[in-house]
Write a protein that holds these residues in place. Structure first.
Motif, PDB file in Angstrom:
ATOM      1  N   UNK A  33       0.794  -1.081   0.004  1.00  0.00           N
ATOM      2  CA  UNK A  33       0.173  -0.002   0.174  1.00  0.00           C
ATOM      3  C   UNK A  33       0.602   1.263   0.168  1.00  0.00           C
ATOM      4  N   UNK A  34       2.054   1.292   0.698  1.00  0.00           N
ATOM      5  CA  UNK A  34       2.769   2.331   0.834  1.00  0.00           C
ATOM      6  C   UNK A  34       3.474   2.720  -0.587  1.00  0.00           C
ATOM      7  N   UNK A  35       3.811   1.768  -1.176  1.00  0.00           N
ATOM      8  CA  UNK A  35       4.368   1.738  -2.366  1.00  0.00           C
ATOM      9  C   UNK A  35       3.249   2.320  -3.621  1.00  0.00           C
ATOM     10  N   UNK A  36       1.985   1.571  -3.537  1.00  0.00           N
ATOM     11  CA  UNK A  36       0.973   2.072  -4.294  1.00  0.00           C
ATOM     12  C   UNK A  36       0.811   3.566  -4.099  1.00  0.00           C
ATOM     13  N   UNK A  37       0.480   3.704  -2.904  1.00  0.00           N
ATOM     14  CA  UNK A  37       0.314   5.011  -2.455  1.00  0.00           C
ATOM     15  C   UNK A  37       1.202   6.340  -2.949  1.00  0.00           C
ATOM     16  N   UNK A  38       2.543   5.903  -2.736  1.00  0.00           N
ATOM     17  CA  UNK A  38       3.450   6.804  -2.853  1.00  0.00           C
ATOM     18  C   UNK A  38       3.532   7.030  -4.537  1.00  0.00           C
ATOM     19  N   UNK A  39       3.516   5.998  -5.362  1.00  0.00           N
ATOM     20  CA  UNK A  39       3.553   5.990  -6.709  1.00  0.00           C
ATOM     21  C   UNK A  39       2.546   7.063  -7.132  1.00  0.00           C
ATOM     22  N   UNK A  40       1.123   6.925  -6.757  1.00  0.00           N
ATOM     23  CA  UNK A  40       0.098   7.516  -7.146  1.00  0.00           C
ATOM     24  C   UNK A  40       0.028   8.957  -6.801  1.00  0.00           C
ATOM     25  N   UNK A  41       0.612   9.187  -5.556  1.00  0.00           N
ATOM     26  CA  UNK A  41       0.439  10.623  -4.811  1.00  0.00           C
ATOM     27  C   UNK A  41       1.714  11.556  -5.564  1.00  0.00           C
ATOM     28  N   UNK A  42       2.540  10.843  -6.108  1.00  0.00           N
ATOM     29  CA  UNK A  42       3.839  11.787  -6.720  1.00  0.00           C
ATOM     30  C   UNK A  42       3.226  12.133  -7.993  1.00  0.00           C
TER      31      UNK A  42
END
Length: 125
Positions: free
Chosen positions: A105-114
């Motif tokens: 989730x942290x990877x997905x979140x980081x990618x999407x929010x960047x």
């Protein structure tokens, strides 16, 4: 924001640490935990074994409640920040484990929010 710059934390890339956690625990789970559980055929008993004594029960309860917090966070950010595919992380948090669901989730979140324009994630650093 430069995507590469956003992935670095204190000399280590956060994504490398998260991927190591995902792969490391998944290997541990699928090689050491799952085979005996499948061999016995008693998956409910395998789950209940986490409560065999007070110490194990403490760890098991902590993991279960960490999953509840992860699920609440995922569904909240899906509504508020539009982070997609978090539900998959909740499923993976059940099996193989919360560490896999949280790290993914942290990877997905980081990618999407960047990827979003600055105005949508200006409070995220």
């Amino acid at each position: 924001m430069n995507r590469l710059k956003s992935l670095f934390i204190s000399g280590f890339t956060s994504s490398a640490v998260l991927w190591a956690a995902i792969i490391g625990f998944s290997l541990f789970f699928f090689l050491l935990v799952l085979p005996p559980a499948l061999e016995s055929g008693d998956l409910l008993g395998a789950f209940a074994a986490g409560f065999v004594n007070p110490f194990a029960a403490g760890y098991a309860t902590d993991v279960i409640l960490c999953w509840v917090v992860l699920a609440a966070w995922v569904f909240y950010e899906a509504k508020v920040k539009g982070v997609r595919y978090g539900w998959l992380c909740c499923v993976l948090g059940i099996m193989p484990g919360v560490v896999v669901g949280l790290a993914l989730y942290l990877l997905i979140r980081q990618y999407q929010l960047v990827e979003k324009p600055r105005g949508d994630n200006e409070n995220i650093r």
